[in-house]
Design an enzyme around this catalytic site. Structure first.
Site, PDB file in Angstrom:
ATOM      1  N   GLY A  14      -5.360  11.449   2.544  1.00  0.00           N
ATOM      2  CA  GLY A  14      -6.183  10.930   2.644  1.00  0.00           C
ATOM      3  C   GLY A  14      -6.446   9.684   1.738  1.00  0.00           C
ATOM      4  CG  LEU A  15      -4.531   9.889  -1.972  1.00  0.00           C
ATOM      5  CD1 LEU A  15      -3.360  10.114  -3.113  1.00  0.00           C
ATOM      6  CD2 LEU A  15      -5.978  10.155  -2.497  1.00  0.00           C
ATOM      7  N   GLY A  16      -4.349   6.936   1.517  1.00  0.00           N
ATOM      8  CA  GLY A  16      -4.144   5.589   2.251  1.00  0.00           C
ATOM      9  C   GLY A  16      -5.285   5.225   2.838  1.00  0.00           C
ATOM     10  CE  LYS A  17     -11.521   7.357   6.138  1.00  0.00           C
ATOM     11  NZ  LYS A  17     -12.037   8.512   6.713  1.00  0.00           N
ATOM     12  CG  ASN A  38       6.456   3.050   8.068  1.00  0.00           C
ATOM     13  OD1 ASN A  38       6.046   4.286   8.403  1.00  0.00           O
ATOM     14  ND2 ASN A  38       6.315   2.640   6.671  1.00  0.00           N
ATOM     15  CB  ILE A  49      -0.923  -0.099   1.238  1.00  0.00           C
ATOM     16  CG1 ILE A  49      -1.808   1.168   1.159  1.00  0.00           C
ATOM     17  CG2 ILE A  49      -0.406  -0.158   2.486  1.00  0.00           C
ATOM     18  CD1 ILE A  49      -3.221   1.143   2.347  1.00  0.00           C
ATOM     19  CE1 TYR A  50       5.856   1.264   0.336  1.00  0.00           C
ATOM     20  CE2 TYR A  50       5.102  -0.711  -0.918  1.00  0.00           C
ATOM     21  CZ  TYR A  50       6.012  -0.252   0.294  1.00  0.00           C
ATOM     22  OH  TYR A  50       6.840  -1.052   0.848  1.00  0.00           O
ATOM     23  CE1 TYR A  72      -1.518   0.255   6.860  1.00  0.00           C
ATOM     24  CE2 TYR A  72       0.569  -0.293   7.747  1.00  0.00           C
ATOM     25  CZ  TYR A  72       0.069   0.089   6.745  1.00  0.00           C
ATOM     26  OH  TYR A  72       0.406   0.105   5.441  1.00  0.00           O
ATOM     27  CE  LYS A  83      -7.587   9.007  12.655  1.00  0.00           C
ATOM     28  NZ  LYS A  83      -6.982  10.150  12.075  1.00  0.00           N
TER      29      LYS A  83
END
Length: 171
Positions: free
Chosen positions: A105-108, A134, A95-96, A141, A143
């Site tokens: 907010g792209l990770g979400k 990290n 997930i990058y 994660y 959260k």
């Protein structure tokens, strides 16, 4: 933003974003020669094509309104998982987000897509590995509801690092 499932014809773009985002995330944490060798091996074209053709692995690009690839996600089920976690689990292997698009907010969005796919595949848990140092990723994660349950070694050349294994129930 929109998700696009990758195919073997996307291998050049996948290779480029994979190398770029891994390097940007971990530069300075391992000797440069080990990093270069890892990038060459882990993201070799033939290796990525084989991963793209594996029916138990799926890659998604996240594209912005200009059709630029700004992030990507790789999920695995069944035997494609990097650790045997059983048939009821889905692994988020990669997930990058590109550096210029972080903190937006792209990770979400990527994680939500992983959970959506887990639901569609009738999985009860999502798991992943994250480097123990990290702290930003670990906080993200946690959260999202992930909890550490184990750890394993992640080797880059002569450098052995520890990844935390974290999981979260699919609700």
């Amino acid at each position: 933003m929109k998700f696009v499932q990758c195919t073997p014809t996307d291998v050049a773009t996948l290779q480029q974003i994979s190398r770029e985002t891994f390097y940007d995330t971990f530069v300075g944490t391992t000797p440069e020669e080990d990093m270069t060798n890892f990038l060459d091996e882990a993201y070799a074209e033939e290796k990525l094509v084989a991963e793209l053709r594996n029916p138990q692995s799926t890659f998604y690009f996240l594209r912005n309104d200009k059709e630029q690839v700004v992030a990507y996600l790789k999920i695995n089920v069944g035997d494609a998982q990097t650790e045997d976690m059983g048939e009821d689990t889905l692994e988020v292997e990669r997930i990058y987000v590109r550096k210029a698009y972080q903190k937006q907010g792209l990770g979400k969005l990527l994680m939500n897509e992983a959970f959506k796919q887990a639901e569609l595949k009738h999985k009860t848990n999502v798991w992943l590995g994250v480097w123990e140092h990290n702290t930003n990723a670990i906080a993200f994660y946690e959260k999202k509801g992930f909890q550490k349950f184990s750890e394993h070694a992640f080797v880059i050349g002569d450098d052995t690092q520890i990844d935390w294994l974290m999981k979260c129930a699919v609700e």
